[in-house]
Design a protein around this motif. Structure first.
Motif, PDB file in Angstrom:
ATOM      1  N   UNK B 124       0.840  -1.206   0.000  1.00  0.00           N
ATOM      2  CA  UNK B 124       0.000   0.000   0.000  1.00  0.00           C
ATOM      3  C   UNK B 124       0.869   1.248   0.000  1.00  0.00           C
ATOM      4  N   UNK B 125       1.861   1.275   0.905  1.00  0.00           N
ATOM      5  CA  UNK B 125       2.695   2.470   1.021  1.00  0.00           C
ATOM      6  C   UNK B 125       3.411   2.742  -0.305  1.00  0.00           C
ATOM      7  N   UNK B 126       3.958   1.685  -0.923  1.00  0.00           N
ATOM      8  CA  UNK B 126       4.704   1.909  -2.157  1.00  0.00           C
ATOM      9  C   UNK B 126       3.794   2.267  -3.327  1.00  0.00           C
ATOM     10  N   UNK B 127       2.574   1.692  -3.362  1.00  0.00           N
ATOM     11  CA  UNK B 127       1.637   2.090  -4.425  1.00  0.00           C
ATOM     12  C   UNK B 127       1.427   3.598  -4.374  1.00  0.00           C
ATOM     13  N   UNK B 128       1.199   4.097  -3.155  1.00  0.00           N
ATOM     14  CA  UNK B 128       0.930   5.533  -3.013  1.00  0.00           C
ATOM     15  C   UNK B 128       2.188   6.339  -3.339  1.00  0.00           C
ATOM     16  N   UNK B 129       3.323   5.934  -2.736  1.00  0.00           N
ATOM     17  CA  UNK B 129       4.543   6.736  -2.891  1.00  0.00           C
ATOM     18  C   UNK B 129       5.003   6.754  -4.344  1.00  0.00           C
ATOM     19  N   UNK B 130       4.997   5.580  -4.985  1.00  0.00           N
ATOM     20  CA  UNK B 130       5.432   5.533  -6.384  1.00  0.00           C
ATOM     21  C   UNK B 130       4.533   6.407  -7.255  1.00  0.00           C
ATOM     22  N   UNK B 131       3.214   6.332  -7.014  1.00  0.00           N
ATOM     23  CA  UNK B 131       2.291   7.130  -7.829  1.00  0.00           C
ATOM     24  C   UNK B 131       2.577   8.613  -7.648  1.00  0.00           C
ATOM     25  N   UNK B 132       2.840   9.015  -6.392  1.00  0.00           N
ATOM     26  CA  UNK B 132       3.099  10.436  -6.143  1.00  0.00           C
ATOM     27  C   UNK B 132       4.393  10.887  -6.805  1.00  0.00           C
ATOM     28  N   UNK B 133       5.461  10.057  -6.672  1.00  0.00           N
ATOM     29  CA  UNK B 133       6.740  10.466  -7.272  1.00  0.00           C
ATOM     30  C   UNK B 133       6.615  10.504  -8.799  1.00  0.00           C
ATOM     31  N   UNK B 134       5.893   9.522  -9.347  1.00  0.00           N
ATOM     32  CA  UNK B 134       5.738   9.507 -10.806  1.00  0.00           C
ATOM     33  C   UNK B 134       4.975  10.734 -11.295  1.00  0.00           C
ATOM     34  N   UNK B 135       3.950  11.130 -10.546  1.00  0.00           N
ATOM     35  CA  UNK B 135       3.208  12.333 -10.921  1.00  0.00           C
ATOM     36  C   UNK B 135       4.134  13.543 -10.911  1.00  0.00           C
ATOM     37  N   UNK B 136       5.042  13.565  -9.920  1.00  0.00           N
ATOM     38  CA  UNK B 136       6.010  14.652  -9.805  1.00  0.00           C
ATOM     39  C   UNK B 136       6.974  14.625 -10.995  1.00  0.00           C
ATOM     40  N   UNK B 137       7.460  13.409 -11.337  1.00  0.00           N
ATOM     41  CA  UNK B 137       8.430  13.291 -12.428  1.00  0.00           C
ATOM     42  C   UNK B 137       7.828  13.730 -13.766  1.00  0.00           C
ATOM     43  N   UNK B 138       6.526  13.406 -13.947  1.00  0.00           N
ATOM     44  CA  UNK B 138       5.883  13.784 -15.200  1.00  0.00           C
ATOM     45  C   UNK B 138       5.707  15.292 -15.314  1.00  0.00           C
ATOM     46  N   UNK B 139       5.423  15.916 -14.192  1.00  0.00           N
ATOM     47  CA  UNK B 139       5.122  17.354 -14.211  1.00  0.00           C
ATOM     48  C   UNK B 139       6.384  18.182 -14.507  1.00  0.00           C
TER      49      UNK B 139
END
Lengths: 500, 139, 125
Positions: B124-139
């Motif tokens: 759960x923690x990594x699903x959330x963290x990875x999604x957040x970092x990926x959103x950051x990387x895309x932006x």
């Protein structure tokens, strides 16, 4: 035989987990979804058969003795509700195959669907107030996501209202549970019933708590005057989800009301159950009047959910064995008939491209079969013989006449007529009148989708007829279940063993 | 984020954090610790790696998707409840092995349940963290 | 101690309800979480505040020494907090998405699902 009590929770859990493990493989998810739906239904039937044969079943999770541990209990009422959840789960799982788009499937539709079912059957089977809160939340979180999944503007707006009101109700529920524990020192339902009936708790205080639970569960069940979130949100998600919500979610609220007002809070029946009856009448009337004004099929049916909840509450308010039989028979009937109507309206949308009665028309001429599939559950809902709704309403009306509550009987009959009126309205507008703007042809249903959409509706429509023509087994079952509800000592003994 | 200090530190911290997470998991039954805390510590290790080296590298290190970890964790936890039923006890009844093992203590189904929790929390923690970092990387 | 906590609980409920009745999305979320805290604190307080008496069984005894704090309310609160955390996280994301699609953070601006003429349908394939 505690495995039978566990399976209705465990099977949807495993289905949800397995569909999640195959996140990117849509075909496997679809198959597991159907297999899981069938297994859940079979498990539920197994539980009902066991409870019918051997009486109330209870198991103490982790072998911690009641009232300290968490108890799972199934009396006949619970078992019937679990079977209905199984039926709805299976029907919606199949219908989803033909109606849910690939995007929703890719974002976890099937895991969520089965998590919701797990929450529902957990709520039906638990014998502990706090555990009931937890199952409510499991069910609600899954339903929040299902409602918002897809992210159209309507869905988000509907979900916002739904989430807000439900969180408010959960906070109230939690507050009531906290106070209940401080007053009684227990949260086990059987132990609560024992304590309150033995007079260990001040009866005025118990009534105050009863009212708090009435509001908390009343919001979830959609009672007058707490129902406004329902028609503002239920029509926004895809129709398969709307049908599932209408069939199960408000009914879980009603189940909780029936449970606490037959088992626990029976210390001041004159006050509490009279109040329930007044609310029942108002719920029926406002629901059906709201429906009359609507021209959008899903909104119209959403208002009808509310008026039907009124009938269920009427039986609880009358509080005799016959009335509770009526509640159970009506519950089975309304879950089937209501979901059938929602699912048919989804097919109508598929064929004619709209949910709006003003734009629909002429379906009878081209799709007579579909018209029949609407006609049967619609008449059942209005309570005409020989369909399932007739017996359900007859039982409730007889119970009302026996206890000489003529006002509520009159209200329920008037509301029946109005229900018939709005069913006629859908019939006349969508199926009978000529189609406005004849230019576009109806969309034919393609073959694999045809089975997935029509199959479940045919099963449900057939059930409304079967339960109407052969109502006796269901009424016998209902009578037995009602007798158990009115005699809590059996329930208490199954959970706690011999007390006092 | 491109930082040599963070990358170098991560290389040494990662094994330590993972070892500590297993330690927390194993001592959890009778002392502070447990699957939840252990899982969070392990998730921190991978999150650190994701910040230092990027999400793609962290996913590769994890070998499997966080979502699969959630599923497997849930299955493990559920199976720990079912084991006791083989002896005719209710669901989730604990079964203990009588032999004592150094460091770990006694083996039993509660440990299996904790391992399930451990995996779910990492997932759960990594699903959330990875999604957040990926959103950051895309932006 | 109980009196102070009672006042705090009352203030939390009042603040939560007040925030919910403002029309902004953000305040609505804050109101909802305040209500959650209020009920947790209420469970904690109504079941009696016991100081420095953990419900631990001493070596060689079969039950803890009376009086001891009831551990159950704390277990209930812990569960409620975890559930509340998950639900609030979801609500925040939902509210943000609604704000983006409706282009308003005013609750009066999202009435389209209540007017029967304006209902749109989700797509079906």
């Amino acid at each position: 035989m505690s495995i039978f009590l566990l399976l209705p929770v465990l099977v949807p859990f495993l289905t949800a987990v397995v569909t999640m493990l195959f996140w990117h493989e849509r075909l496997i998810q679809r198959r597991v979804n159907v297999v899981g739906g069938i297994a859940f239904f079979v498990a539920a039937l197994g539980l009902l058969a066991l409870v019918w044969r051997d009486g109330i079943q209870a198991t103490q999770i982790g072998n911690w003795p009641a009232p300290f541990g968490i108890t799972l209990v199934a009396d006949l009422f619970s078992a019937i509700m679990v079977v209905m959840a199984g039926l709805m789960g299976l029907v919606v799982a199949v219908y989803s195959l033909g109606s849910i788009d690939e995007r929703r499937e890719a974002f976890g539709y099937y895991p969520l669907l089965h998590t919701l079912l797990m929450g529902v059957s957990g709520a039906f089977l638990t014998g502990d107030m706090f555990n009931l809160y937890v199952w409510f939340e499991v069910m609600l979180i899954a339903s929040f996501v299902l409602m918002a999944l897809g992210g159209q503007r309507d869905q988000l707006e509907g979900a916002l209202k739904y989430v807000t009101i439900n969180l408010l109700s959960s906070a109230l529920f939690l507050t009531s549970v906290g106070i209940l524990y401080s007053v009684t020192g227990t949260l086990n339902m059987a132990d609560l019933a024992h304590q309150i009936s033995s007079g260990a708790v001040d009866s005025g205080l118990a009534t105050v708590l009863a009212m708090m639970f009435l509001v908390a569960f009343g919001i979830k069940a959609g009672l007058f005057p707490l129902f406004f979130w329902l028609p503002a949100s239920y029509h926004t998600p895809p129709i398969a989800i709307t049908a599932l919500f209408s069939g199960l979610l408000t009914k879980v609220g009603v189940y909780a009301l029936v449970r606490v007002f037959t088992l626990i809070f029976v210390q001041d029946v004159d006050y509490t159950h009279t109040l329930l009856m007044v609310i029942a009448g108002l719920t029926m009337v406002t629901g059906v009047l709201g429906a009359v004004a609507q021209t959008e099929v899903r909104r119209l049916l959403s208002f009808h959910i509310i008026s039907q909840i009124g009938y269920l509450l009427m039986g609880l308010g009358l509080f005799t064995e016959l009335a509770l039989t009526g509640v159970i028979v009506f519950m089975v009937h309304v879950i089937i008939a209501k979901s059938a109507l929602f699912l048919v309206s989804g097919i109508v949308r598929q064929v004619a491209g709209s949910y709006d009665l003003k734009q629909l028309g002429g379906l009878y001429r081209t799709n007579a079969g579909l018209a029949a599939l609407f006609f049967l559950p619609a008449l059942a809902l209005a309570g005409l013989p020989p369909f399932s709704g007739f017996w359900a309403k007859l039982t409730l009306v007889r119970a009302g006449l026996e206890t000489e509550e003529y006002a509520i009987v009159a209200v329920s009959l008037v509301v029946s007529v109005l229900t018939l009126f709005s069913m006629t309205k859908i019939w006349a507008e969508a199926f009978w009148k000529d189609r406005p703007g004849q230019d576009e042809a109806f969309q034919p249903l393609l073959s694999p989708q045809r089975i997935a959409l029509l199959g479940p509706v045919i099963v449900l429509a057939a059930l409304t007829v079967i339960l109407g023509l052969g109502a006796e087994p269901l009424i016998d079952l209902g009578t037995e279940a009602a007798a158990q509800l009115l005699n809590p000592s059996e329930y208490i003994q199954a959970v706690l063993g011999d007390v006092a | 984020m491109d930082s040599v200090v963070l990358r170098t530190a991560t290389r040494y911290l990662l094994p330590l954090l993972l070892l500590f997470s297993v330690f927390a998991l194993l001592r959890g039954h009778n002392e502070p610790g447990g699957g939840f805390v252990g899982g969070l510590v392990a998730a921190t290790a991978f999150a650190l790696y994701a910040v230092g080296y990027g999400v793609a590298a962290a996913r590769q290190l994890l070998q499997t998707s966080p979502r699969r970890l959630i599923g497997i964790g849930l299955l493990v936890a559920a199976s720990s409840g079912l084991i006791g039923m083989a002896w005719g006890d209710p669901f989730l009844t604990a079964r203990w092995d009588t032999r004592e093992i150094p460091v770990v203590g006694k083996l039993g189904t509660p440990l299996l349940f904790d391992i399930g929790v451990y995996l779910v929390v990492i997932g759960v923690a990594l699903t959330i963290i990875f999604a957040l970092i990926e959103a950051e990387e895309e932006a | 101690m109980e009196v102070i906590l009672a006042i705090v609980i009352g203030a939390l409920y009042a603040a939560g309800l007040y925030m919910m009745m403002r029309r902004s999305f953000v305040k609505l979320v804050i109101g909802l979480s305040l209500l959650g805290y209020a009920s947790s604190l209420l469970i904690f307080t109504v079941n009696g505040v016991t100081r420095g008496q953990p419900p631990l069984v001493q070596e060689g005894m079969t039950q803890p020494v009376e009086p001891f704090a009831d551990p159950l309310p704390q277990a209930l609160i812990l569960t409620a907090i975890v559930i509340g955390f998950g639900v609030q996280a979801f609500a925040l994301v939902l509210f943000k998405r609604t704000y983006q699609s409706a282009n308003t953070d005013d609750l009066d601006g999202i009435k389209s699902t209540e007017e029967s003429g304006k209902v749109r349908s989700p797509e079906m394939t």
